[in-house]
Design an enzyme around this catalytic site. Structure first.
Site, PDB file in Angstrom:
ATOM      1  N   TYR A   1       0.703  -1.116   0.011  1.00  0.00           N
ATOM      2  CA  TYR A   1      -0.077  -0.018  -0.019  1.00  0.00           C
ATOM      3  C   TYR A   1       0.750   1.198  -0.186  1.00  0.00           C
ATOM      4  O   TYR A   1       1.640   1.586   1.069  1.00  0.00           O
ATOM      5  CB  TYR A   1      -0.930   0.000   1.141  1.00  0.00           C
TER       6      TYR A   1
ATOM      7  N   TYR B   1      -5.547   5.296  -7.593  1.00  0.00           N
ATOM      8  CA  TYR B   1      -5.835   5.049  -5.895  1.00  0.00           C
ATOM      9  C   TYR B   1      -7.577   4.548  -5.824  1.00  0.00           C
ATOM     10  O   TYR B   1      -8.112   5.441  -5.797  1.00  0.00           O
ATOM     11  CB  TYR B   1      -5.455   6.327  -5.539  1.00  0.00           C
TER      12      TYR B   1
END
Length: 385
Positions: free
Chosen positions: A289, A339
């Site tokens: 991440y 994203y």
């Protein structure tokens, strides 16, 4: 600890285009990604009976998507109020629902107009309540401002440098240059990185992830059924979620956090590796991440790929390149692909393990780690082909 090793699998994946302005409703984006995941698995809408999603008051309920695509009997529909920390958690939740007999085929999705609609990275819509009432007067309002403090703490304690952050940004952009889905495909150099404008010290523009309109979906089912479907199944070996005793009262709460140089990963590492029956040295590639360059360093340390304070040097020298010892974010990550709050990491992991990643393919990829979250709580999974 999660105890369903290899009993469930990801049988289908779907995604929309990743855009700055979709011109569409979030429900439309979610429905497209879900229908594509169903088709990818070779199932029909009538086979689906479960939905799990997460949102930040910026998406559409699971029951709305079930209704939109015409599911006849959605007996399990759950929405988590969560950010990127939940991208793996919703998939683990889907396995739990199937294990409990609440569903058989579960769609997990994340959908949002994150650039043209609600912009998570901005401060305009932040309301000073809860923890924010104490941080906002000091200008600590948005996630870049918060994470900059974590990064600076790590620099002070361990000597982490901007050059090391820049290598992460450059490497992930190299991957995105080969990815037709990626929003940013123009290669960058370390000089480009240092030339990008400062946003909040020590973060430059190229340290911060994109804002994206789009959706991703993942179809989870039993391993036995998955073996009879259209695509090669990707098995869920292990997973974990958490962040220890001081996660706080919301996802922005670092006031209670004991040490800003470390994040949630140190609290879930043991459960993650025990559940999967493997160790960091067994992982062939990872989708980490990367809402910020720095979050990659913290997670590599917390999960045991290197020692505390060694993350900056660990990523140097080509180690995390596609042809390196530990390829990271082979699609370009949240920094350069898109994203979608980390669920696009799972999409890339599945493609790599199925051998469908095209020019991004890592040869002989067998085990892939996916993580989600950067601060006080998060989730991770180990997937295998």
């Amino acid at each position: 600890m999660w105890k369903l090793r290899d009993k469930y699998a990801i049988a289908g994946i779907g995604w929309t285009d990743y855009l700055k302005n979709s011109g569409r409703t979030v429900r439309s984006l979610a429905s497209e990604a879900c229908l594509k995941a169903i088709d990818d698995a070779g199932l029909t809408v009538a086979d689906i009976d479960g939905f799990v999603s997460f949102n930040f008051n910026d998406s559409v309920p699971a029951i709305a998507v079930a209704t939109e695509i015409g599911v006849p009997a959605a007996g399990y529909a759950v929405d988590f109020l969560s950010g990127g920390n939940a991208a793996n958690m919703i998939i683990l939740t889907a396995t739990a629902a199937i294990e409990a007999g609440l569903a058989k085929n579960v769609l997990c999705y994340r959908a949002m107009n994150g650039r043209s609609g609600f912009r998570l990275g901005g401060g305009r819509d932040i309301v000073a309540h809860g923890v924010n009432q104490y941080t906002a007067p000091y200008g600590w309002i948005t996630y870049p401002q918060a994470m900059a403090m974590w990064c600076r703490r790590h620099m002070i304690e361990y000597g982490t440098t901007s050059e090391q952050l820049g290598e992460i940004a450059v490497t992930f952009r190299q991957n995105a240059a080969l990815n037709p889905r990626a929003m940013q495909r123009t290669p960058i150099t370390l000089e480009d990185y240092f030339g990008s404008r400062m946003i909040v010290d020590p973060f430059r523009m190229l340290d911060i992830c994109l804002e994206t309109d789009g959706a991703c979906a993942v179809l989870v089912t039993g391993a036995a059924q998955a073996r009879d479907l259209r695509r090669r199944p990707v098995y869920i070996m292990g997973g974990a979620y958490g962040g220890g005793p001081n996660q706080g009262e919301d996802l922005f709460d670092a006031i209670r956090w004991p040490d800003l140089a470390h994040n949630y990963t140190k609290y879930i590492a043991e459960d993650l590796w025990r559940s999967a029956g493997v160790s960091p040295s067994d992982i062939d590639l990872a989708q980490i991440y990367d809402c910020f360059t720095y979050s990659v360093i913290m997670q590599l340390e917390g999960l045991g790929f290197c020692g505390e304070g060694e993350g900056g040097s660990f990523i140097q020298g080509g180690r995390i390149a596609r042809n390196g010892k530990l390829p990271l974010n082979t699609h370009g990550g949240l920094l350069s692909e898109a994203y979608i709050h980390g669920l696009n990491h799972v999409i890339e992991a599945v493609q790599q393990l199925r051998g469908d990643a095209g020019s991004l393919q890592v040869p002989d990829a067998e085990l892939c780690l996916t993580t989600a979250g950067a601060m006080t709580c998060g989730s991770a999974m180990v997937l295998r082909n």
